[in-house]
Motif scaffolding. Structure first.
Motif, PDB file in Angstrom:
ATOM      1  N   MET A   1      -0.314   1.021  19.599  1.00  0.00           N
ATOM      2  CA  MET A   1      -0.016  -0.249  18.469  1.00  0.00           C
ATOM      3  C   MET A   1       1.766  -0.894  19.073  1.00  0.00           C
ATOM      4  SD  MET A   1      -1.192   0.678  15.020  1.00  0.00           S
ATOM      5  CE  MET A   1      -3.287   0.675  14.923  1.00  0.00           C
ATOM      6  N   SER A   2       1.559  -1.742  19.096  1.00  0.00           N
ATOM      7  CA  SER A   2       3.254  -2.110  19.384  1.00  0.00           C
ATOM      8  C   SER A   2       3.834  -2.554  17.830  1.00  0.00           C
ATOM      9  CB  SER A   2       3.609  -3.495  20.348  1.00  0.00           C
ATOM     10  OG  SER A   2       3.219  -4.313  19.075  1.00  0.00           O
ATOM     11  N   GLN A   3       5.302  -2.016  18.012  1.00  0.00           N
ATOM     12  CA  GLN A   3       6.303  -2.461  16.880  1.00  0.00           C
ATOM     13  C   GLN A   3       6.308  -3.728  16.037  1.00  0.00           C
ATOM     14  OE1 GLN A   3       9.734  -0.590  17.696  1.00  0.00           O
ATOM     15  NE2 GLN A   3      10.321  -1.205  15.657  1.00  0.00           N
ATOM     16  N   ILE A   4       6.257  -4.562  17.336  1.00  0.00           N
ATOM     17  CA  ILE A   4       6.133  -6.070  17.173  1.00  0.00           C
ATOM     18  C   ILE A   4       4.759  -6.369  16.324  1.00  0.00           C
ATOM     19  CG2 ILE A   4       6.137  -8.264  17.863  1.00  0.00           C
ATOM     20  CD1 ILE A   4       8.087  -8.093  19.758  1.00  0.00           C
ATOM     21  N   ASN A   5       3.864  -6.232  16.488  1.00  0.00           N
ATOM     22  CA  ASN A   5       2.965  -6.115  15.703  1.00  0.00           C
ATOM     23  C   ASN A   5       2.777  -5.844  14.221  1.00  0.00           C
ATOM     24  OD1 ASN A   5       1.350  -7.683  17.712  1.00  0.00           O
ATOM     25  ND2 ASN A   5       0.050  -6.719  18.213  1.00  0.00           N
ATOM     26  N   LEU A   6       3.050  -4.305  14.489  1.00  0.00           N
ATOM     27  CA  LEU A   6       3.663  -3.595  12.570  1.00  0.00           C
ATOM     28  C   LEU A   6       4.249  -4.245  11.937  1.00  0.00           C
ATOM     29  CD1 LEU A   6       2.736  -0.366  13.848  1.00  0.00           C
ATOM     30  CD2 LEU A   6       0.862  -1.795  12.773  1.00  0.00           C
ATOM     31  N   LYS A   7       5.391  -4.866  12.597  1.00  0.00           N
ATOM     32  CA  LYS A   7       6.587  -5.521  11.884  1.00  0.00           C
ATOM     33  C   LYS A   7       6.170  -6.402  11.084  1.00  0.00           C
ATOM     34  CE  LYS A   7      11.436  -6.073  11.802  1.00  0.00           C
ATOM     35  NZ  LYS A   7      12.759  -5.901  13.074  1.00  0.00           N
ATOM     36  N   HIS A   8       5.632  -7.509  11.677  1.00  0.00           N
ATOM     37  CA  HIS A   8       4.366  -8.624  11.501  1.00  0.00           C
ATOM     38  C   HIS A   8       3.874  -8.416  10.706  1.00  0.00           C
ATOM     39  CE1 HIS A   8       6.922 -10.136  14.955  1.00  0.00           C
ATOM     40  NE2 HIS A   8       7.691 -10.615  13.668  1.00  0.00           N
ATOM     41  N   ARG A   9       3.039  -7.195   9.753  1.00  0.00           N
ATOM     42  CA  ARG A   9       2.125  -6.917   9.081  1.00  0.00           C
ATOM     43  C   ARG A   9       2.394  -7.652   7.926  1.00  0.00           C
ATOM     44  NH1 ARG A   9      -1.953  -6.308  12.294  1.00  0.00           N
ATOM     45  NH2 ARG A   9      -2.345  -3.469  12.137  1.00  0.00           N
ATOM     46  N   ARG A  10       2.484  -8.194   6.880  1.00  0.00           N
ATOM     47  CA  ARG A  10       2.136  -8.769   5.314  1.00  0.00           C
ATOM     48  C   ARG A  10       1.113  -7.545   4.646  1.00  0.00           C
ATOM     49  NH1 ARG A  10       6.089  -9.030   8.046  1.00  0.00           N
ATOM     50  NH2 ARG A  10       7.169 -10.773   7.815  1.00  0.00           N
ATOM     51  N   ARG A  11       1.617  -8.181   3.494  1.00  0.00           N
ATOM     52  CA  ARG A  11       0.754  -7.608   2.082  1.00  0.00           C
ATOM     53  C   ARG A  11      -0.430  -7.876   1.778  1.00  0.00           C
ATOM     54  NH1 ARG A  11       2.978  -5.331  -2.789  1.00  0.00           N
ATOM     55  NH2 ARG A  11       5.103  -5.343  -2.449  1.00  0.00           N
ATOM     56  N   LYS A  12      -1.149  -8.936   2.975  1.00  0.00           N
ATOM     57  CA  LYS A  12      -2.845  -9.610   2.568  1.00  0.00           C
ATOM     58  C   LYS A  12      -3.230  -8.583   3.988  1.00  0.00           C
ATOM     59  CE  LYS A  12      -0.904 -13.210   6.353  1.00  0.00           C
ATOM     60  NZ  LYS A  12      -1.538 -12.244   7.235  1.00  0.00           N
ATOM     61  N   ASP A  13      -2.666  -8.005   4.537  1.00  0.00           N
ATOM     62  CA  ASP A  13      -3.614  -7.052   5.978  1.00  0.00           C
ATOM     63  C   ASP A  13      -4.444  -6.285   4.919  1.00  0.00           C
ATOM     64  OD1 ASP A  13      -2.393  -8.883   8.005  1.00  0.00           O
ATOM     65  OD2 ASP A  13      -0.920  -8.776   8.195  1.00  0.00           O
ATOM     66  N   TYR A  14      -4.106  -5.605   3.673  1.00  0.00           N
ATOM     67  CA  TYR A  14      -4.231  -4.978   3.410  1.00  0.00           C
ATOM     68  C   TYR A  14      -4.692  -4.363   2.244  1.00  0.00           C
ATOM     69  CZ  TYR A  14      -0.667  -2.834   6.020  1.00  0.00           C
ATOM     70  OH  TYR A  14      -0.274  -2.257   7.722  1.00  0.00           O
ATOM     71  N   PRO A  15      -6.575  -4.535   2.226  1.00  0.00           N
ATOM     72  CA  PRO A  15      -6.607  -4.769   1.040  1.00  0.00           C
ATOM     73  C   PRO A  15      -7.045  -3.942  -0.501  1.00  0.00           C
ATOM     74  CG  PRO A  15      -8.389  -3.908   2.416  1.00  0.00           C
ATOM     75  CD  PRO A  15      -6.618  -3.769   3.307  1.00  0.00           C
ATOM     76  N   TYR A  16      -6.279  -2.693   0.099  1.00  0.00           N
ATOM     77  CA  TYR A  16      -6.254  -1.639  -1.352  1.00  0.00           C
ATOM     78  C   TYR A  16      -4.455  -1.731  -1.541  1.00  0.00           C
ATOM     79  CZ  TYR A  16      -6.360   2.706  -3.724  1.00  0.00           C
ATOM     80  OH  TYR A  16      -6.830   3.658  -5.111  1.00  0.00           O
ATOM     81  N   PHE A  17      -4.404  -0.897  -2.993  1.00  0.00           N
ATOM     82  CA  PHE A  17      -2.876  -0.956  -2.892  1.00  0.00           C
ATOM     83  C   PHE A  17      -2.841   0.442  -4.495  1.00  0.00           C
ATOM     84  CE2 PHE A  17      -1.774  -4.562  -0.933  1.00  0.00           C
ATOM     85  CZ  PHE A  17      -0.712  -4.219  -0.476  1.00  0.00           C
ATOM     86  N   LEU A  18      -1.630   1.031  -4.230  1.00  0.00           N
ATOM     87  CA  LEU A  18      -1.304   1.853  -4.867  1.00  0.00           C
ATOM     88  C   LEU A  18       0.072   1.724  -4.700  1.00  0.00           C
ATOM     89  CD1 LEU A  18      -2.127   4.908  -6.592  1.00  0.00           C
ATOM     90  CD2 LEU A  18      -1.653   5.897  -4.553  1.00  0.00           C
ATOM     91  N   SER A  19       0.923   2.429  -6.302  1.00  0.00           N
ATOM     92  CA  SER A  19       2.325   1.814  -6.601  1.00  0.00           C
ATOM     93  C   SER A  19       2.705   3.548  -6.471  1.00  0.00           C
ATOM     94  CB  SER A  19       2.068   1.054  -7.690  1.00  0.00           C
ATOM     95  OG  SER A  19       2.606  -0.364  -7.403  1.00  0.00           O
ATOM     96  N   TYR A  20       4.095   3.703  -6.494  1.00  0.00           N
ATOM     97  CA  TYR A  20       4.304   4.473  -6.207  1.00  0.00           C
ATOM     98  C   TYR A  20       5.809   4.397  -6.997  1.00  0.00           C
ATOM     99  CZ  TYR A  20       6.309   9.412  -4.295  1.00  0.00           C
ATOM    100  OH  TYR A  20       7.567  10.534  -4.966  1.00  0.00           O
ATOM    101  N   ARG A  21       6.632   5.339  -7.792  1.00  0.00           N
ATOM    102  CA  ARG A  21       7.668   5.507  -7.771  1.00  0.00           C
ATOM    103  C   ARG A  21       8.665   6.682  -6.784  1.00  0.00           C
ATOM    104  NH1 ARG A  21      11.256   2.568 -11.657  1.00  0.00           N
ATOM    105  NH2 ARG A  21       9.961   2.049 -12.280  1.00  0.00           N
ATOM    106  N   THR A  22       9.445   6.133  -5.970  1.00  0.00           N
ATOM    107  CA  THR A  22      10.121   7.144  -5.567  1.00  0.00           C
ATOM    108  C   THR A  22      11.295   7.638  -6.312  1.00  0.00           C
ATOM    109  OG1 THR A  22      12.381   5.471  -5.078  1.00  0.00           O
ATOM    110  CG2 THR A  22      10.575   5.621  -3.541  1.00  0.00           C
ATOM    111  N   ARG A  23      11.412   9.259  -6.046  1.00  0.00           N
ATOM    112  CA  ARG A  23      12.077  10.546  -7.082  1.00  0.00           C
ATOM    113  C   ARG A  23      13.207  10.626  -6.273  1.00  0.00           C
ATOM    114  NH1 ARG A  23       7.918  14.909  -5.742  1.00  0.00           N
ATOM    115  NH2 ARG A  23       8.746  13.764  -3.636  1.00  0.00           N
TER     116      ARG A  23
END
Length: 155
Positions: A1-23
């Motif tokens: 995978m090229s960095q350019i392609n991954l850098k241009h990912r957006r939320r809509k590209d992912y069907p499942y989400f999980l939130s995390y509060r950093t510690r």
């Protein structure tokens, strides 16, 4: 995978989400989330999905997933006390293996701070021999497949 392609990912590209509060302990001496923490996040979202959506019970399942490769590309720093949203998708689904991709997003941002993931090979728990995925597991993972035509036919 090229960095350019991954850098241009957006939320809509992912069907499942999980939130995390950093510690506080997620930060390193440079005041940003340490790179090793990202891999903990990847493991958390993947295993949450496997348990909640695929019916996998890690303690009793006759099959387990072994990580055979992993990657992460970083685009923007994150630090405590940010909340991050982890997005999950499957980029490759084989008979006994699956490749996950995780987008790491700062809360409220559409572009990723990092994109990474890993490949699981499912094996028999005791003998550690490669084994085809159970139907429920395969079906659940198929719902995350970024290109369903890339999945091999069901056996």
């Amino acid at each position: 995978m090229s960095q350019i392609n991954l850098k241009h990912r957006r939320r809509k590209d992912y069907p499942y989400f999980l939130s995390y509060r950093t510690r506080w302990g997620d930060n390193d001496q440079y005041s940003h989330v340490n790179n090793a923490v990202y891999y903990l996040w990847f493991d958390s979202i993947v295993n949450t999905y496997l348990i909640e959506r695929c019916g996998l019970d890690p303690a009793t399942s006759p099959f387990i997933g072994l990580v055979i490769s992993s990657f992460c590309e970083f685009f923007a720093p994150l630090s405590f006390p940010q909340v991050v949203d982890l997005g999950l998708r499957v980029t490759k689904l084989g008979n006994s293996s699956v490749t996950y991709e995780v987008g790491v997003f700062a809360e409220g941002r559409d572009e990723p701070a990092a994109v990474g993931g890993y490949t699981h090979v499912f094996v028999e728990r005791v003998e550690r021999k490669s084994a085809p995925m159970a139907a429920g597991l395969r079906e659940g993972l198929g719902k995350l497949l970024s290109d369903p035509s890339s999945a091999p036919a069901k056996l």
